[in-house]
Design a protein around this motif. Structure first.
Motif, PDB file in Angstrom:
ATOM      1  N   ILE A 111     -23.953 -18.869  29.763  1.00  0.00           N
ATOM      2  CA  ILE A 111     -24.779 -17.656  29.698  1.00  0.00           C
ATOM      3  C   ILE A 111     -25.368 -17.488  28.313  1.00  0.00           C
ATOM      4  O   ILE A 111     -26.540 -17.138  28.155  1.00  0.00           O
ATOM      5  CB  ILE A 111     -23.973 -16.419  30.127  1.00  0.00           C
ATOM      6  CG1 ILE A 111     -23.707 -16.490  31.628  1.00  0.00           C
ATOM      7  CG2 ILE A 111     -24.714 -15.132  29.782  1.00  0.00           C
ATOM      8  CD1 ILE A 111     -22.801 -15.419  32.156  1.00  0.00           C
ATOM      9  N   GLY A 112     -24.562 -17.741  27.290  1.00  0.00           N
ATOM     10  CA  GLY A 112     -25.062 -17.646  25.923  1.00  0.00           C
ATOM     11  C   GLY A 112     -26.195 -18.613  25.676  1.00  0.00           C
ATOM     12  O   GLY A 112     -27.213 -18.272  25.071  1.00  0.00           O
ATOM     13  N   ILE A 140     -12.309 -20.910  32.575  1.00  0.00           N
ATOM     14  CA  ILE A 140     -13.564 -20.755  33.315  1.00  0.00           C
ATOM     15  C   ILE A 140     -14.432 -19.690  32.654  1.00  0.00           C
ATOM     16  O   ILE A 140     -15.645 -19.872  32.512  1.00  0.00           O
ATOM     17  CB  ILE A 140     -13.296 -20.417  34.796  1.00  0.00           C
ATOM     18  CG1 ILE A 140     -12.663 -21.616  35.487  1.00  0.00           C
ATOM     19  CG2 ILE A 140     -14.576 -20.012  35.498  1.00  0.00           C
ATOM     20  CD1 ILE A 140     -12.213 -21.357  36.896  1.00  0.00           C
ATOM     21  N   THR A 141     -13.808 -18.596  32.206  1.00  0.00           N
ATOM     22  CA  THR A 141     -14.556 -17.531  31.534  1.00  0.00           C
ATOM     23  C   THR A 141     -15.234 -18.066  30.287  1.00  0.00           C
ATOM     24  O   THR A 141     -16.382 -17.729  30.006  1.00  0.00           O
ATOM     25  CB  THR A 141     -13.614 -16.373  31.160  1.00  0.00           C
ATOM     26  OG1 THR A 141     -12.946 -15.940  32.338  1.00  0.00           O
ATOM     27  CG2 THR A 141     -14.377 -15.223  30.554  1.00  0.00           C
ATOM     28  N   TYR A 142     -14.534 -18.916  29.555  1.00  0.00           N
ATOM     29  CA  TYR A 142     -15.079 -19.498  28.339  1.00  0.00           C
ATOM     30  C   TYR A 142     -16.308 -20.357  28.648  1.00  0.00           C
ATOM     31  O   TYR A 142     -17.333 -20.256  27.979  1.00  0.00           O
ATOM     32  CB  TYR A 142     -13.995 -20.324  27.637  1.00  0.00           C
ATOM     33  CG  TYR A 142     -14.446 -20.971  26.361  1.00  0.00           C
ATOM     34  CD1 TYR A 142     -14.712 -20.212  25.237  1.00  0.00           C
ATOM     35  CD2 TYR A 142     -14.614 -22.349  26.296  1.00  0.00           C
ATOM     36  CE1 TYR A 142     -15.123 -20.803  24.070  1.00  0.00           C
ATOM     37  CE2 TYR A 142     -15.029 -22.948  25.130  1.00  0.00           C
ATOM     38  CZ  TYR A 142     -15.286 -22.174  24.015  1.00  0.00           C
ATOM     39  OH  TYR A 142     -15.708 -22.758  22.864  1.00  0.00           O
ATOM     40  N   VAL A 143     -16.230 -21.187  29.669  1.00  0.00           N
ATOM     41  CA  VAL A 143     -17.336 -22.056  30.058  1.00  0.00           C
ATOM     42  C   VAL A 143     -18.527 -21.217  30.517  1.00  0.00           C
ATOM     43  O   VAL A 143     -19.670 -21.484  30.146  1.00  0.00           O
ATOM     44  CB  VAL A 143     -16.892 -23.052  31.154  1.00  0.00           C
ATOM     45  CG1 VAL A 143     -18.076 -23.832  31.699  1.00  0.00           C
ATOM     46  CG2 VAL A 143     -15.834 -23.994  30.616  1.00  0.00           C
ATOM     47  N   VAL A 144     -18.262 -20.196  31.321  1.00  0.00           N
ATOM     48  CA  VAL A 144     -19.334 -19.323  31.798  1.00  0.00           C
ATOM     49  C   VAL A 144     -20.002 -18.612  30.617  1.00  0.00           C
ATOM     50  O   VAL A 144     -21.229 -18.498  30.566  1.00  0.00           O
ATOM     51  CB  VAL A 144     -18.793 -18.299  32.829  1.00  0.00           C
ATOM     52  CG1 VAL A 144     -19.836 -17.248  33.156  1.00  0.00           C
ATOM     53  CG2 VAL A 144     -18.343 -19.015  34.088  1.00  0.00           C
ATOM     54  N   ILE A 171     -19.417 -10.542  29.158  1.00  0.00           N
ATOM     55  CA  ILE A 171     -18.471 -11.665  29.084  1.00  0.00           C
ATOM     56  C   ILE A 171     -18.029 -11.885  27.641  1.00  0.00           C
ATOM     57  O   ILE A 171     -16.851 -12.083  27.361  1.00  0.00           O
ATOM     58  CB  ILE A 171     -19.090 -12.940  29.695  1.00  0.00           C
ATOM     59  CG1 ILE A 171     -19.306 -12.734  31.189  1.00  0.00           C
ATOM     60  CG2 ILE A 171     -18.205 -14.156  29.429  1.00  0.00           C
ATOM     61  CD1 ILE A 171     -20.093 -13.829  31.865  1.00  0.00           C
ATOM     62  N   ARG A 172     -18.983 -11.835  26.728  1.00  0.00           N
ATOM     63  CA  ARG A 172     -18.641 -11.996  25.309  1.00  0.00           C
ATOM     64  C   ARG A 172     -17.771 -10.847  24.818  1.00  0.00           C
ATOM     65  O   ARG A 172     -16.827 -11.059  24.053  1.00  0.00           O
ATOM     66  CB  ARG A 172     -19.908 -12.073  24.474  1.00  0.00           C
ATOM     67  CG  ARG A 172     -20.665 -13.354  24.642  1.00  0.00           C
ATOM     68  CD  ARG A 172     -21.844 -13.369  23.720  1.00  0.00           C
ATOM     69  NE  ARG A 172     -22.631 -14.565  23.923  1.00  0.00           N
ATOM     70  CZ  ARG A 172     -23.935 -14.604  23.797  1.00  0.00           C
ATOM     71  NH1 ARG A 172     -24.604 -13.523  23.462  1.00  0.00           N
ATOM     72  NH2 ARG A 172     -24.589 -15.719  23.988  1.00  0.00           N
ATOM     73  N   VAL A 173     -18.091  -9.628  25.245  1.00  0.00           N
ATOM     74  CA  VAL A 173     -17.306  -8.465  24.820  1.00  0.00           C
ATOM     75  C   VAL A 173     -15.870  -8.583  25.349  1.00  0.00           C
ATOM     76  O   VAL A 173     -14.915  -8.319  24.611  1.00  0.00           O
ATOM     77  CB  VAL A 173     -17.980  -7.150  25.273  1.00  0.00           C
ATOM     78  CG1 VAL A 173     -17.071  -5.956  25.052  1.00  0.00           C
ATOM     79  CG2 VAL A 173     -19.300  -6.960  24.528  1.00  0.00           C
ATOM     80  N   ASN A 174     -15.704  -8.996  26.590  1.00  0.00           N
ATOM     81  CA  ASN A 174     -14.352  -9.189  27.128  1.00  0.00           C
ATOM     82  C   ASN A 174     -13.611 -10.280  26.372  1.00  0.00           C
ATOM     83  O   ASN A 174     -12.409 -10.171  26.148  1.00  0.00           O
ATOM     84  CB  ASN A 174     -14.405  -9.496  28.622  1.00  0.00           C
ATOM     85  CG  ASN A 174     -14.737  -8.267  29.441  1.00  0.00           C
ATOM     86  OD1 ASN A 174     -14.464  -7.146  29.033  1.00  0.00           O
ATOM     87  ND2 ASN A 174     -15.354  -8.471  30.586  1.00  0.00           N
ATOM     88  N   ALA A 175     -14.325 -11.325  25.975  1.00  0.00           N
ATOM     89  CA  ALA A 175     -13.691 -12.379  25.177  1.00  0.00           C
ATOM     90  C   ALA A 175     -13.261 -11.822  23.821  1.00  0.00           C
ATOM     91  O   ALA A 175     -12.181 -12.165  23.321  1.00  0.00           O
ATOM     92  CB  ALA A 175     -14.649 -13.552  24.992  1.00  0.00           C
ATOM     93  N   LEU A 176     -14.075 -10.954  23.235  1.00  0.00           N
ATOM     94  CA  LEU A 176     -13.712 -10.335  21.955  1.00  0.00           C
ATOM     95  C   LEU A 176     -12.442  -9.504  22.092  1.00  0.00           C
ATOM     96  O   LEU A 176     -11.616  -9.456  21.181  1.00  0.00           O
ATOM     97  CB  LEU A 176     -14.850  -9.442  21.444  1.00  0.00           C
ATOM     98  CG  LEU A 176     -16.081 -10.148  20.900  1.00  0.00           C
ATOM     99  CD1 LEU A 176     -17.180  -9.143  20.609  1.00  0.00           C
ATOM    100  CD2 LEU A 176     -15.736 -10.939  19.659  1.00  0.00           C
TER     101      LEU A 176
END
Length: 97
Positions: A10-11, A2-6, A69-74
């Motif tokens: 957002i991107g 879900i985080t990836y889709v969000v 969100i991107r930073v958390n994914a990193l």
């Protein structure tokens, strides 16, 4: 998942919507860079002068680093780190106009 889709949504919206605020929040970017410097893979990029310059002057890189969100994914995913590294490489290449 879900985080990836969000993050994708957002991107997409952050680069395409005329209603989104286009200013960059320097405090938020600096805070996120501070979070990322705790990790060796980012620290190596940050210490490289060619990449480090992008963190301060390149709007696309700064916009990427502003997004929590991107930073958390990193922080959590190797694939996100690879994509970020590819973005940095693309942004540091001289543009032929």
């Amino acid at each position: 998942m879900i985080t990836y889709v969000v993050a994708i949504i957002i991107g997409f919206l952050s680069f395409s919507s005329p209603f989104m605020d286009t200013t960059l929040n320097t405090k938020k970017i600096d805070r996120n860079i501070g979070k990322l410097t705790q990790f060796s893979w980012f620290k190596n990029l940050y210490e490289d002068e060619e990449y480090r310059r992008l963190f301060f002057v390149n709007r696309r890189v700064r916009s990427y680093l502003q997004n929590p969100i991107r930073v958390n994914a990193l922080i959590k995913r190797k694939q996100a780190q690879k994509r970020f590294h590819a973005l940095l490489d693309k942004q540091r290449q001289p543009r032929n106009n």
